[in-house]
Write a protein that holds these residues in place. Structure first.
Motif, PDB file in Angstrom:
ATOM      1  N   GLY A   9       0.909  -1.097   0.061  1.00  0.00           N
ATOM      2  CA  GLY A   9      -0.015  -0.028  -0.021  1.00  0.00           C
ATOM      3  C   GLY A   9       0.880   1.382   0.119  1.00  0.00           C
ATOM      4  O   GLY A   9       2.008   1.258   0.403  1.00  0.00           O
ATOM      5  N   ILE A  10       0.185   2.489  -0.474  1.00  0.00           N
ATOM      6  CA  ILE A  10       0.873   3.568  -0.471  1.00  0.00           C
ATOM      7  C   ILE A  10       0.089   4.783  -0.323  1.00  0.00           C
ATOM      8  O   ILE A  10      -1.100   4.567  -0.769  1.00  0.00           O
ATOM      9  CB  ILE A  10       1.848   3.760  -1.841  1.00  0.00           C
ATOM     10  N   GLN A  11       0.468   5.592   0.604  1.00  0.00           N
ATOM     11  CA  GLN A  11      -0.499   6.785   1.135  1.00  0.00           C
ATOM     12  C   GLN A  11      -0.652   7.927  -0.103  1.00  0.00           C
ATOM     13  O   GLN A  11       0.346   8.265  -0.942  1.00  0.00           O
ATOM     14  CB  GLN A  11       0.248   7.438   2.227  1.00  0.00           C
ATOM     15  N   VAL A  19      11.017  10.346  -7.004  1.00  0.00           N
ATOM     16  CA  VAL A  19      11.941   9.430  -7.432  1.00  0.00           C
ATOM     17  C   VAL A  19      12.028   8.473  -6.285  1.00  0.00           C
ATOM     18  O   VAL A  19      12.354   7.265  -6.874  1.00  0.00           O
ATOM     19  CB  VAL A  19      12.961  10.155  -8.172  1.00  0.00           C
ATOM     20  N   GLY A  20      11.975   8.724  -5.026  1.00  0.00           N
ATOM     21  CA  GLY A  20      12.210   7.652  -4.181  1.00  0.00           C
ATOM     22  C   GLY A  20      11.144   6.756  -4.202  1.00  0.00           C
ATOM     23  O   GLY A  20      11.476   5.657  -3.994  1.00  0.00           O
ATOM     24  N   ASN A  21       9.829   7.118  -4.122  1.00  0.00           N
ATOM     25  CA  ASN A  21       8.674   6.125  -4.153  1.00  0.00           C
ATOM     26  C   ASN A  21       8.713   5.434  -5.369  1.00  0.00           C
ATOM     27  O   ASN A  21       8.435   4.240  -5.445  1.00  0.00           O
ATOM     28  CB  ASN A  21       7.395   7.082  -4.451  1.00  0.00           C
ATOM     29  N   GLY A  24      11.833   3.059  -5.156  1.00  0.00           N
ATOM     30  CA  GLY A  24      11.970   2.402  -3.814  1.00  0.00           C
ATOM     31  C   GLY A  24      10.666   1.383  -3.787  1.00  0.00           C
ATOM     32  O   GLY A  24      10.480   0.539  -2.966  1.00  0.00           O
ATOM     33  N   ALA A  25       9.665   1.705  -4.355  1.00  0.00           N
ATOM     34  CA  ALA A  25       8.426   0.967  -4.370  1.00  0.00           C
ATOM     35  C   ALA A  25       7.617   0.871  -5.780  1.00  0.00           C
ATOM     36  O   ALA A  25       7.625  -0.698  -6.215  1.00  0.00           O
ATOM     37  CB  ALA A  25       7.334   1.571  -3.330  1.00  0.00           C
ATOM     38  N   LEU A  26       7.230   1.608  -6.365  1.00  0.00           N
ATOM     39  CA  LEU A  26       6.456   1.444  -7.560  1.00  0.00           C
ATOM     40  C   LEU A  26       6.849   0.498  -8.444  1.00  0.00           C
ATOM     41  O   LEU A  26       6.302  -0.416  -8.968  1.00  0.00           O
ATOM     42  CB  LEU A  26       6.140   2.839  -8.150  1.00  0.00           C
ATOM     43  N   ASP A 151      11.954   1.052   6.461  1.00  0.00           N
ATOM     44  CA  ASP A 151      11.359   1.851   7.762  1.00  0.00           C
ATOM     45  C   ASP A 151       9.957   0.948   8.073  1.00  0.00           C
ATOM     46  O   ASP A 151       9.710   1.324   9.095  1.00  0.00           O
ATOM     47  CB  ASP A 151      11.122   3.233   7.201  1.00  0.00           C
ATOM     48  N   GLN A 152       9.684  -0.251   7.270  1.00  0.00           N
ATOM     49  CA  GLN A 152       8.346  -0.831   7.660  1.00  0.00           C
ATOM     50  C   GLN A 152       8.341  -2.085   8.275  1.00  0.00           C
ATOM     51  O   GLN A 152       7.417  -2.674   8.487  1.00  0.00           O
ATOM     52  CB  GLN A 152       7.313  -0.800   6.195  1.00  0.00           C
ATOM     53  N   ARG A 153       9.564  -2.238   8.373  1.00  0.00           N
ATOM     54  CA  ARG A 153       9.911  -3.737   9.104  1.00  0.00           C
ATOM     55  C   ARG A 153       9.412  -3.971  10.329  1.00  0.00           C
ATOM     56  O   ARG A 153       8.694  -5.060  10.585  1.00  0.00           O
ATOM     57  CB  ARG A 153      11.472  -3.770   9.309  1.00  0.00           C
ATOM     58  N   VAL A 185      19.872  -0.572  -2.697  1.00  0.00           N
ATOM     59  CA  VAL A 185      20.068   0.280  -3.794  1.00  0.00           C
ATOM     60  C   VAL A 185      19.064   1.265  -4.194  1.00  0.00           C
ATOM     61  O   VAL A 185      19.554   2.443  -4.605  1.00  0.00           O
ATOM     62  CB  VAL A 185      20.048  -0.642  -5.178  1.00  0.00           C
ATOM     63  N   ALA A 186      18.021   0.918  -3.850  1.00  0.00           N
ATOM     64  CA  ALA A 186      16.750   1.948  -4.042  1.00  0.00           C
ATOM     65  C   ALA A 186      16.551   3.071  -2.944  1.00  0.00           C
ATOM     66  O   ALA A 186      15.760   3.819  -3.230  1.00  0.00           O
ATOM     67  CB  ALA A 186      15.701   1.140  -4.183  1.00  0.00           C
ATOM     68  N   LYS A 187      17.526   2.998  -2.039  1.00  0.00           N
ATOM     69  CA  LYS A 187      17.263   4.233  -0.997  1.00  0.00           C
ATOM     70  C   LYS A 187      17.977   5.418  -1.714  1.00  0.00           C
ATOM     71  O   LYS A 187      19.086   5.730  -1.961  1.00  0.00           O
ATOM     72  CB  LYS A 187      18.167   3.792   0.141  1.00  0.00           C
ATOM     73  N   ILE A 188      17.110   6.217  -1.805  1.00  0.00           N
ATOM     74  CA  ILE A 188      17.213   7.760  -2.472  1.00  0.00           C
ATOM     75  C   ILE A 188      17.345   8.749  -1.290  1.00  0.00           C
ATOM     76  O   ILE A 188      16.399   8.666  -0.473  1.00  0.00           O
ATOM     77  CB  ILE A 188      16.277   8.116  -3.688  1.00  0.00           C
ATOM     78  N   ILE A 196      19.867  12.902   4.241  1.00  0.00           N
ATOM     79  CA  ILE A 196      18.540  12.542   4.879  1.00  0.00           C
ATOM     80  C   ILE A 196      17.999  11.825   3.630  1.00  0.00           C
ATOM     81  O   ILE A 196      18.133  12.135   2.555  1.00  0.00           O
ATOM     82  CB  ILE A 196      17.629  13.607   5.610  1.00  0.00           C
ATOM     83  N   LYS A 197      16.889  10.755   3.935  1.00  0.00           N
ATOM     84  CA  LYS A 197      15.981  10.256   2.765  1.00  0.00           C
ATOM     85  C   LYS A 197      15.240  11.356   2.080  1.00  0.00           C
ATOM     86  O   LYS A 197      14.802  12.307   2.746  1.00  0.00           O
ATOM     87  CB  LYS A 197      15.210   9.253   3.774  1.00  0.00           C
ATOM     88  N   MET A 198      15.048  11.070   0.794  1.00  0.00           N
ATOM     89  CA  MET A 198      14.238  11.930   0.295  1.00  0.00           C
ATOM     90  C   MET A 198      12.737  11.588   0.559  1.00  0.00           C
ATOM     91  O   MET A 198      12.413  10.435   0.678  1.00  0.00           O
ATOM     92  CB  MET A 198      14.427  11.545  -1.676  1.00  0.00           C
ATOM     93  N   SER A 199      11.983  12.490   1.085  1.00  0.00           N
ATOM     94  CA  SER A 199      10.679  12.440   1.725  1.00  0.00           C
ATOM     95  C   SER A 199       9.711  13.320   1.631  1.00  0.00           C
ATOM     96  O   SER A 199      10.214  14.530   1.794  1.00  0.00           O
ATOM     97  CB  SER A 199      10.816  11.991   3.310  1.00  0.00           C
ATOM     98  N   LYS A 200       8.681  13.361   1.248  1.00  0.00           N
ATOM     99  CA  LYS A 200       7.637  14.354   1.105  1.00  0.00           C
ATOM    100  C   LYS A 200       7.467  14.960   2.413  1.00  0.00           C
ATOM    101  O   LYS A 200       7.125  16.267   2.326  1.00  0.00           O
ATOM    102  CB  LYS A 200       6.040  13.805   0.550  1.00  0.00           C
ATOM    103  N   SER A 201       7.625  14.413   3.487  1.00  0.00           N
ATOM    104  CA  SER A 201       7.428  15.130   4.778  1.00  0.00           C
ATOM    105  C   SER A 201       8.620  16.044   5.157  1.00  0.00           C
ATOM    106  O   SER A 201       8.440  16.861   5.975  1.00  0.00           O
ATOM    107  CB  SER A 201       6.811  13.992   5.930  1.00  0.00           C
TER     108      SER A 201
HETATM  109  P1  AMP Z   1       6.386   6.803   2.066  1.00  0.00           P
HETATM  110  O1  AMP Z   1       4.835   7.084   1.813  1.00  0.00           O
HETATM  111  O2  AMP Z   1       6.917   8.108   2.000  1.00  0.00           O
HETATM  112  O3  AMP Z   1       6.756   6.289   3.214  1.00  0.00           O
HETATM  113  O4  AMP Z   1       6.594   6.081   0.837  1.00  0.00           O
HETATM  114  C1  AMP Z   1       6.055   4.916   0.413  1.00  0.00           C
HETATM  115  C2  AMP Z   1       7.149   3.830  -0.266  1.00  0.00           C
HETATM  116  O5  AMP Z   1       8.067   4.556  -1.146  1.00  0.00           O
HETATM  117  C3  AMP Z   1       7.926   3.287   1.058  1.00  0.00           C
HETATM  118  O6  AMP Z   1       7.286   2.238   1.586  1.00  0.00           O
HETATM  119  C4  AMP Z   1       9.564   3.102   0.364  1.00  0.00           C
HETATM  120  O7  AMP Z   1       9.221   1.583  -0.513  1.00  0.00           O
HETATM  121  C5  AMP Z   1       9.436   4.147  -0.703  1.00  0.00           C
HETATM  122  N1  AMP Z   1      10.012   5.005  -0.470  1.00  0.00           N
HETATM  123  C6  AMP Z   1       9.859   6.502  -0.039  1.00  0.00           C
HETATM  124  N2  AMP Z   1      10.824   7.293  -0.104  1.00  0.00           N
HETATM  125  C7  AMP Z   1      11.989   6.495  -0.278  1.00  0.00           C
HETATM  126  C8  AMP Z   1      13.113   6.949  -0.714  1.00  0.00           C
HETATM  127  N3  AMP Z   1      13.824   8.051  -0.382  1.00  0.00           N
HETATM  128  N4  AMP Z   1      13.976   5.785  -1.308  1.00  0.00           N
HETATM  129  C9  AMP Z   1      13.502   4.826  -1.302  1.00  0.00           C
HETATM  130  N5  AMP Z   1      12.362   4.280  -1.371  1.00  0.00           N
HETATM  131  C10 AMP Z   1      11.732   5.270  -0.820  1.00  0.00           C
END
Ligand code: AMP
Ligand code: TRP
Length: 334
Positions: A9-11, A19-21, A24-26, A151-153, A185-188, A196-201
């Motif tokens: 699931g994704i929010q 690009v991280g999502n 790292g997911a899609l 982070d979801q472990r 590898v997919a950690k952006i 820091i992690k690329m993050s919308k928040s």
């Molecule tokens: P989020 O809603 O930001 O937690 O992102 C949803 C999913 O995208 C997460 O479960 C990760 O698998 C992936 N994701 C988010 N940010 C990153 C990132 N900076 N690098 C790699 N994967 C990410």
């Protein structure tokens, strides 16, 4: 042999995935369609654990779903749906909440982090029970594996514990899902603060590249990405996090290894690397952006695709809930 089932699931909490999502997911969700039975949801119930504006949530839910289809989720091969359209998720969540210890839930580090941000007293009870709803999302589909980031472990561990506890107390009912932690590898990281992690928040707009972003803006952000002063194109997480991140994105989107990129750009400087990377990113997202816009232009059709996904999801979820109701001792629902 039936294929193992994955659920993720994704929010819908932004106007575009970044690009991280995507890496790292899609992208992994799309690939899993070849080998797994795949169920994916846009988790709008999770999105309201922090304040949301109704019109914004509605728009973002459609934008998120459209991007999933645009990135390659195929409604003929995957069940793609919006969580709130399958009310069995919250029904199961209540049952699981009654099996979760208060202390156990209090130990979830994501809750601690998120509630610390808003001030612990103003955090909602929904935010506190977030991982239990996530467990319901997973268990209601008998998922074998859950592809998520590192982070979801902890939430996955809780899900396993709850499945085992329920099975132990009421008899075998749930599949105990295994983790499927997505490759490192997919950690952006953030373009402006590559530690820091690329993050919308937590990232600034300059630190994030969105999937739906205009090419000009993508180019500008990459050209301004923070690097270092030694001028050497080389991956080194500790000493050169900025350049390492650029190489990672480049490698993930082009398929060329980081080693090969290092050799190819040895001595050419960061400007050349950034310029080429910008074109790789623009090309990678052009088609997804175009398809997303097309899907959003025909809202009726998009909503119909989602209603169809929800109907298929409800069939599976309803069967699990009937089993759960019986085990717990509720009278049949109908
Ligand atoms: P989020 O809603 O930001 O937690 O992102 C949803 C999913 O995208 C997460 O479960 C990760 O698998 C992936 N994701 C988010 N940010 C990153 C990132 N900076 N690098 C790699 N994967 C990410
Ligand atoms: N908590 C997940 C995240 O922030 C999103 C999520 C909700 C999820 N339900 C899920 C992920 C079920 C996997 C399975 O990334």
């Amino acid at each position: 042999m039936p294929r193992p089932r994955v659920l993720s699931g994704i929010q819908p909490t932004a106007d575009s995935f970044h690009v991280g999502n995507y890496l790292g997911a899609l992208r992994q969700w799309v690939a899993l369609q070849d080998t797994h039975d795949t169920v994916y949801c846009v988790v709008d119930l999770h999105a309201i654990t922090v304040p949301q504006k109704p019109a914004e949530l509605r728009r973002r839910t459609r934008v998120a779903a459209a991007q999933l289809f645009a990135a390659g989720l195929d409604p003929d091969r995957s069940i793609v749906f919006v969580q709130s359209q399958v009310p069995e998720h919250t029904e199961l969540e209540w049952v699981l909440a009654c099996l979760t210890g208060f202390g156990e839930a209090s130990r979830m580090t994501q809750f601690k982090d998120k509630s610390a941000k808003s001030g612990a007293d103003t955090a909602s009870v929904g935010l506190f029970t977030y991982p239990i709803l996530q467990a319901a999302d997973i268990l209601i589909y008998d998922a074998d594996q859950v592809p998520v980031g590192e982070d979801q472990r902890q939430h996955l561990e809780l899900t396993r514990d709850l499945a085992q506890r329920f099975n132990h107390r009421f008899g075998p009912t749930f599949v105990v899902p295994g983790p499927y932690i997505l490759p490192e590898v997919a950690k952006i990281t953030d373009l402006q603060d590559p530690t820091i992690k690329m993050s919308k928040s937590s990232s600034s707009p300059q630190g994030i590249i969105d999937v739906l972003e205009e090419p000009g803006s993508i180019r500008r952000k990459i050209m301004r990405a923070v690097t270092d002063t030694d001028g050497e194109v080389r991956a080194d997480e500790e000493a050169k996090p900025g350049v390492t991140n650029l190489l990672r994105i480049y490698s993930a989107l082009s398929g060329e290894t980081v080693g090969s990129l290092e050799r190819r750009y040895a001595g050419s400087g960061y400007g050349v690397l950034k310029k080429d990377l910008a074109e790789v990113v623009v090309d990678a997202f052009a088609l997804i952006r175009e398809r997303t816009e097309k899907l959003l232009a025909n809202e009726g059709e998009l909503d119909r695709m989602l209603a169809d996904g929800a109907a298929r999801a409800r069939e599976l979820a309803g069967a699990t809930m009937a089993r759960v109701r019986d085990r717990v001792g509720f009278l049949p629902a109908n």
